[in-house]
Scaffold this motif. Structure first.
Motif, PDB file in Angstrom:
ATOM      1  N   ASP A   1       2.141 -11.409  39.496  1.00  0.00           N
ATOM      2  CA  ASP A   1       0.859 -12.123  39.497  1.00  0.00           C
ATOM      3  C   ASP A   1       0.890 -13.238  40.540  1.00  0.00           C
ATOM      4  O   ASP A   1       1.883 -13.957  40.680  1.00  0.00           O
ATOM      5  N   GLY A   2      -0.194 -13.359  41.269  1.00  0.00           N
ATOM      6  CA  GLY A   2      -0.276 -14.419  42.269  1.00  0.00           C
ATOM      7  C   GLY A   2       0.284 -14.016  43.623  1.00  0.00           C
ATOM      8  O   GLY A   2       0.294 -14.829  44.543  1.00  0.00           O
ATOM      9  N   PHE A   3       0.747 -12.778  43.756  1.00  0.00           N
ATOM     10  CA  PHE A   3       1.302 -12.319  45.024  1.00  0.00           C
ATOM     11  C   PHE A   3       0.340 -11.338  45.689  1.00  0.00           C
ATOM     12  O   PHE A   3      -0.386 -10.607  45.020  1.00  0.00           O
TER      13      PHE A   3
ATOM     14  N   SER B   1      10.160 -17.928  50.849  1.00  0.00           N
ATOM     15  CA  SER B   1       9.886 -16.819  49.936  1.00  0.00           C
ATOM     16  C   SER B   1      10.339 -15.495  50.546  1.00  0.00           C
ATOM     17  O   SER B   1      10.960 -14.663  49.872  1.00  0.00           O
TER      18      SER B   1
ATOM     19  N   PRO C   1       3.609 -14.934  48.035  1.00  0.00           N
ATOM     20  CA  PRO C   1       2.658 -15.748  47.255  1.00  0.00           C
ATOM     21  C   PRO C   1       1.311 -15.847  47.966  1.00  0.00           C
ATOM     22  O   PRO C   1       1.249 -15.938  49.194  1.00  0.00           O
ATOM     23  N   ASN C   2       0.226 -15.802  47.191  1.00  0.00           N
ATOM     24  CA  ASN C   2      -1.099 -15.951  47.795  1.00  0.00           C
ATOM     25  C   ASN C   2      -1.292 -17.408  48.237  1.00  0.00           C
ATOM     26  O   ASN C   2      -0.477 -18.280  47.918  1.00  0.00           O
TER      27      ASN C   2
ATOM     28  N   LEU D   1      -1.031 -20.107  45.574  1.00  0.00           N
ATOM     29  CA  LEU D   1       0.327 -20.244  45.047  1.00  0.00           C
ATOM     30  C   LEU D   1       1.245 -20.887  46.084  1.00  0.00           C
ATOM     31  O   LEU D   1       2.146 -21.672  45.725  1.00  0.00           O
TER      32      LEU D   1
ATOM     33  N   GLU E   1       0.652 -24.531  45.782  1.00  0.00           N
ATOM     34  CA  GLU E   1       1.261 -25.031  44.542  1.00  0.00           C
ATOM     35  C   GLU E   1       2.778 -25.124  44.690  1.00  0.00           C
ATOM     36  O   GLU E   1       3.400 -26.119  44.265  1.00  0.00           O
ATOM     37  N   MET E   2       3.401 -24.112  45.292  1.00  0.00           N
ATOM     38  CA  MET E   2       4.853 -24.109  45.454  1.00  0.00           C
ATOM     39  C   MET E   2       5.308 -25.149  46.474  1.00  0.00           C
ATOM     40  O   MET E   2       6.464 -25.605  46.451  1.00  0.00           O
TER      41      MET E   2
END
Length: 545
Positions: free
Chosen positions: A342-344, A504, A535-536, A539, A542-543
């Motif tokens: 999720d989120g990728f 990532s 990650p999108n 994300l 956020e990261m």
């Protein structure tokens, strides 16, 4: 001199000092049998052995009847892989031969077995043992190998139902067969640049006449698949072992098209590249089984860890032909990747991946960063070796000092001031003397002297190694040539987001996501790299915080 040593596997391991001795022994076995009517090319081979003494062949004949191939073993020892390469002659280990013929046993009882590129006849020999009523046809271009094939068939007692054709398989007239024909063998592996232009024309025009996608860059094994489709009729079956590259590369689109339209793909079995199928050839291997005209809606596919796992070619995971038609690369279907977390998203949604420029002559276009013979404005510090990215400290290229420069001249030399033009024109005269203007790349570049480097990529990546790619942030602004890919955001990303994206990629990418060649060498084409989950944007932010 003839030396025969004991070998536990085959009964005899023949040791011959020359190809003349090998030919003389083979002819001694053939001469009194039904296959003694040689072609002109084979006769020339035999005539050259007139002064060669021939020992008793009884032990050799016994070894052949017990299932060995001492003549073929001697051939591959006397003629090196380099010498055999122009004809693509790679001899198949017995275990693979048996597995492929066993697949035919499980499908039908053929009236005829055809082995294209037969070599010493390992496939027709095995077929002769398990199909006692089938006629055997071996097609082989090399006259010495064809003579060995005749000897094997004669020693085994198969000569009265065998035909050996010494010619190019693409031109061979196999004749008709009322019953089922099984095509089985190891088509020669010859790359496109060694294939005559008339055969490339034959490939493209023949494929086009059947509305099949085609590339003239296809290797000889793809030619043999097409020739088989032309020679076969509905209901005929076959199993070929070839390099596995066709599953993914552009030239393989013809074979992929045939397997889903006409050739009737039944199953594809790929040997893991770490497990070499052939002792004297560093190539990947896949066994492709087919039934002409099959209307099956799916093809079995699997990857095996070692050659011995090929023993049962009935296995595999079914993949619909519709899915195969839609996919440009088939190797990912051997072991489908799990859905992204999720989120990728795929990297390609965030970034474009571009291979670096090809200079066409690195010795001309790469120089020291401060070459006094050229204007500074034409020298671009660049990644010219993959090692420069692998060695980047903490995955960051923070300095250009250790890099060499690529000479990238403007297309319009009128942009240069007079002093710079003098330097550049002197450089170009030297480059022409060295032939830099006549390389393939230069001849297809306008003007020939302008390499055309891309702008610095925020992230650089290696794409071919026996390890996952190195993903390196590029705040120093290095350019890159075709030893690396550049990753360019489609929309602006902050430095923090780019740092997170590179981190990532470094932590998540494995060699399984690329295409792997023999010996474990893994390559990521730009399109393959763009499919890596990352990650999108939300994300990433956020990261990064």
């Amino acid at each position: 001199m003839l030396l025969i040593d004991c070998d536990d596997a085959a009964g005899e391991a023949i040791r011959l000092g020359s190809e003349h001795e090998l030919a003389a022994v083979a002819w001694a076995i053939v001469s009194d049998g039904a296959l003694a009517n040689l072609t002109i090319a084979e006769s020339e081979v035999v005539n050259a052995t007139e002064e060669t003494p021939v020992p008793d062949t009884g032990e050799l004949v016994s070894a052949i009847r017990q299932g060995g191939d001492p003549l073929g073993d001697a051939f591959v020892r006397l003629r090196s892989p380099k010498q055999r390469r122009p004809l693509g002659a790679v001899y198949t280990p017995p275990g693979i031969v048996e597995a492929m013929v066993d697949w035919i046993v499980g499908r039908d009882r053929p009236d005829r077995v055809v082995d294209p590129g037969a070599g010493s006849g390992r496939f027709v020999m095995q077929a002769g043992r398990v199909f006692p009523d089938a006629s055997l046809v071996a097609v082989e271009l090399d006259p010495l190998a064809a003579l060995l094939c005749r000897a094997n068939l004669s020693a085994a007692g198969f000569d009265d139902r065998s035909t050996v054709m010494v010619e190019d398989y693409r031109e061979a007239d196999l004749g008709s067969c009322d019953g089922v024909t099984a095509f089985v063998g190891n088509p020669p592996y010859v790359r496109h640049h060694q294939i005559d232009s008339r055969w490339k024309q034959w490939l493209t025009s023949t494929a086009a006449s059947r509305d099949l996608p085609v590339s003239a860059l296809a290797g000889l094994h793809v030619h043999f698949f097409l020739a088989t489709l032309l020679a076969a009729k509905p209901g005929d079956i076959g199993a070929f072992i070839t390099s596995a590259e066709w599953l993914d590369v552009n030239y393989g689109k013809l074979l992929r098209g045939m397997l889903t339209d006409g050739l009737g793909g039944e199953s594809i079995h790929v040997v893991a590249p770490e497990s070499l199928a052939f002792e004297d050839a560093a190539t990947t291997a896949s066994v492709t089984c087919f039934q002409i005209g099959s209307e099956a809606r799916s093809v079995k596919m699997r990857r095996v860890a070692k050659v011995s796992d090929l023993a049962d070619l009935s296995k595999g995971r079914r993949v619909s032909k519709q899915r195969l038609i839609q996919e440009r690369r088939w190797s990912p279907l051997l072991s489908p990747a799990p859905p992204p977390p999720d989120g990728f998203v795929e990297l390609g949604e965030l970034c474009r991946v571009h291979r670096g420029a090809v200079t066409g002559a690195n010795a001309t276009w790469i120089t020291t960063a401060n070459d006094p013979e050229l204007p500074t404005r034409t020298l671009f510090p660049s990644i010219t070796k993959a090692r420069e990215l692998f060695d980047a400290s903490d995955g960051v290229l923070s300095s250009l000092h250790s890099l060499r420069a690529v000479i990238d001249l403007p297309a319009d030399l009128g942009e240069l001031d007079e002093d710079d033009r003098v330097l550049v024109k002197r450089f170009l005269r030297n480059a022409e003397r060295n032939g830099a203007h006549s390389s393939y790349i230069a001849r297809h570049r306008n003007p020939w002297w302008s390499v055309g480097l891309r702008s610095p990529a925020p992230i650089l990546a290696t794409y071919m190694a026996r390890r996952p790619p190195a993903f390196v942030r590029n705040p120093a602004g290095a350019r890159h040539i075709n030893v690396a890919h550049g990753i360019y955001p489609r929309d602006p990303l902050s430095d923090d987001a780019l740092d997170t994206l590179a981190t990532s990629l470094r932590s998540s990418v494995s060699v399984a996501q690329g295409r792997t060649y023999a010996g474990g060498l893994t390559k990521f084409e730009p399109s393959e790299m763009e499919r890596i989950p990352v990650p999108n944007p939300a994300l990433l932010i956020e990261m990064s915080s």
